[in-house]
Scaffold this motif. Structure first.
Motif, mmCIF file in Angstrom:
data_model
loop_
_atom_site.group_PDB
_atom_site.id
_atom_site.type_symbol
_atom_site.label_atom_id
_atom_site.label_comp_id
_atom_site.label_asym_id
_atom_site.label_seq_id
_atom_site.Cartn_x
_atom_site.Cartn_y
_atom_site.Cartn_z
ATOM 1 N N LEU A 11 -31.304 -24.836 59.027
ATOM 2 C CA LEU A 11 -32.692 -25.196 58.731
ATOM 3 C C LEU A 11 -33.338 -24.154 57.827
ATOM 4 C CD1 LEU A 11 -34.888 -27.299 59.195
ATOM 5 C CD2 LEU A 11 -35.553 -26.047 61.267
ATOM 6 N N ALA A 12 -33.028 -22.887 58.049
ATOM 7 C CA ALA A 12 -33.574 -21.823 57.197
ATOM 8 C C ALA A 12 -33.155 -22.025 55.745
ATOM 9 C CB ALA A 12 -33.104 -20.463 57.701
ATOM 10 N N GLN A 13 -31.906 -22.371 55.519
ATOM 11 C CA GLN A 13 -31.431 -22.577 54.156
ATOM 12 C C GLN A 13 -32.033 -23.837 53.539
ATOM 13 O OE1 GLN A 13 -29.999 -20.092 52.557
ATOM 14 N NE2 GLN A 13 -30.210 -19.060 54.536
ATOM 15 N N GLN A 14 -32.238 -24.871 54.350
ATOM 16 C CA GLN A 14 -32.866 -26.098 53.856
ATOM 17 C C GLN A 14 -34.319 -25.867 53.485
ATOM 18 O OE1 GLN A 14 -32.314 -28.939 57.017
ATOM 19 N NE2 GLN A 14 -30.156 -29.256 56.539
ATOM 20 N N MET A 15 -34.953 -24.901 54.136
ATOM 21 C CA MET A 15 -36.388 -24.675 53.946
ATOM 22 C C MET A 15 -36.679 -23.384 53.190
ATOM 23 S SD MET A 15 -37.939 -26.094 57.457
ATOM 24 C CE MET A 15 -39.256 -26.985 56.646
ATOM 25 N N VAL A 18 -42.019 -20.673 55.207
ATOM 26 C CA VAL A 18 -41.575 -20.328 56.560
ATOM 27 C C VAL A 18 -40.407 -19.342 56.447
ATOM 28 C CG1 VAL A 18 -40.033 -22.329 56.725
ATOM 29 C CG2 VAL A 18 -40.851 -21.232 58.810
ATOM 30 N N LYS A 19 -40.414 -18.342 57.327
ATOM 31 C CA LYS A 19 -39.339 -17.354 57.371
ATOM 32 C C LYS A 19 -38.634 -17.459 58.708
ATOM 33 C CE LYS A 19 -41.697 -13.911 54.560
ATOM 34 N NZ LYS A 19 -42.300 -12.572 54.587
ATOM 35 N N PHE A 20 -37.327 -17.288 58.677
ATOM 36 C CA PHE A 20 -36.506 -17.276 59.882
ATOM 37 C C PHE A 20 -35.994 -15.856 60.080
ATOM 38 C CE2 PHE A 20 -36.717 -21.659 58.851
ATOM 39 C CZ PHE A 20 -36.454 -22.372 60.010
ATOM 40 N N ILE A 21 -36.162 -15.345 61.284
ATOM 41 C CA ILE A 21 -35.695 -14.007 61.627
ATOM 42 C C ILE A 21 -34.849 -14.102 62.888
ATOM 43 C CG2 ILE A 21 -36.365 -11.689 62.375
ATOM 44 C CD1 ILE A 21 -38.965 -12.050 60.765
ATOM 45 N N THR A 73 -33.050 -27.465 71.410
ATOM 46 C CA THR A 73 -32.228 -28.465 70.729
ATOM 47 C C THR A 73 -32.509 -28.414 69.232
ATOM 48 O OG1 THR A 73 -33.874 -30.218 70.900
ATOM 49 C CG2 THR A 73 -32.313 -29.988 72.748
ATOM 50 N N GLN A 74 -31.591 -28.953 68.477
ATOM 51 C CA GLN A 74 -31.780 -29.009 67.031
ATOM 52 C C GLN A 74 -33.010 -29.853 66.698
ATOM 53 O OE1 GLN A 74 -28.284 -30.405 64.976
ATOM 54 N NE2 GLN A 74 -28.886 -29.425 63.083
ATOM 55 N N GLU A 75 -33.206 -30.921 67.437
ATOM 56 C CA GLU A 75 -34.366 -31.790 67.219
ATOM 57 C C GLU A 75 -35.674 -31.054 67.517
ATOM 58 O OE1 GLU A 75 -36.219 -35.600 69.499
ATOM 59 O OE2 GLU A 75 -34.100 -35.763 68.954
ATOM 60 N N GLU A 76 -35.718 -30.315 68.624
ATOM 61 C CA GLU A 76 -36.930 -29.572 68.985
ATOM 62 C C GLU A 76 -37.212 -28.464 67.964
ATOM 63 O OE1 GLU A 76 -40.362 -28.491 71.143
ATOM 64 O OE2 GLU A 76 -39.155 -30.312 71.182
ATOM 65 N N LEU A 77 -36.178 -27.825 67.472
ATOM 66 C CA LEU A 77 -36.341 -26.794 66.447
ATOM 67 C C LEU A 77 -37.011 -27.388 65.208
ATOM 68 C CD1 LEU A 77 -35.813 -24.001 65.182
ATOM 69 C CD2 LEU A 77 -33.503 -24.818 64.630
ATOM 70 N N ARG A 78 -36.489 -28.505 64.742
ATOM 71 C CA ARG A 78 -37.078 -29.170 63.564
ATOM 72 C C ARG A 78 -38.528 -29.588 63.824
ATOM 73 N NH1 ARG A 78 -33.839 -30.394 59.488
ATOM 74 N NH2 ARG A 78 -31.602 -30.221 59.753
#
Length: 156
Positions: A60-64, A69-72, A143-148
């Motif tokens: 998701l970080a690479q898609q966005m 938004v930043k992913f750490i 879950t992947q869905e909840e993350l999105r």
């Protein structure tokens, strides 16, 4: 031929991401002064549920990467894992997002910074958006869905 392999190894080492050490004070700055929406995943190299969900965060970080938004990834590994074991893990798992290692043995010093209800179990994830006045803490696997869903809610 040896020179070729040496240069190849040096180039790879120069481009490989390195984990950065932070203390509780710097964590406080990250959590309380975000300049964009933040997704902070608390994990460790020995945590099976953490390892299971890391690819979802990185994908998701690479898609966005062009979104605000930043992913750490905040490693809570023990001191003996820093830096070699953590660096090896992020290289093997092709983690390109920011990876930090929390150098703080006193969990009481940083746990309340993360969330007053947090008991220290991992994985855990913090979603922050100062602009949207949004803060959500998820203890345990996500879950992947909840993350999105959570990331979308921060960016709407």
């Amino acid at each position: 031929m040896r020179l070729f392999f040496f240069l190849l190894l040096c180039c790879h080492a120069a481009t490989a991401q390195q984990v950065r050490r932070i203390g509780a004070d710097e964590l406080k700055n990250v959590l309380h002064h975000p300049d964009s929406a933040l997704v902070i995943n608390l994990w460790a190299t020995w945590c099976a549920p953490c390892i299971k969900e890391l690819p979802w965060f990185e994908q998701l970080a690479q898609q966005m990467k062009n979104k605000p938004v930043k992913f750490i990834f905040l490693s809570l590994d023990m001191e003996d894992a820093y830096p070699q074991q953590i660096n090896r893990f992020i290289t093997q798992n092709k983690i390109r997002s920011t990876v930090l290692w929390l150098d703080e043995p006193n969990a009481n010093k940083y746990a309340s910074l993360v969330d007053p209800r947090w008991q220290g179990s991992i994985p855990a994830t913090i979603f922050l958006s100062k602009k949207k006045n949004y803060r959500r803490f998820v203890a345990g696997e996500i879950t992947q869905e909840e993350l999105r869903k959570q990331v979308s809610m921060m960016l709407e």
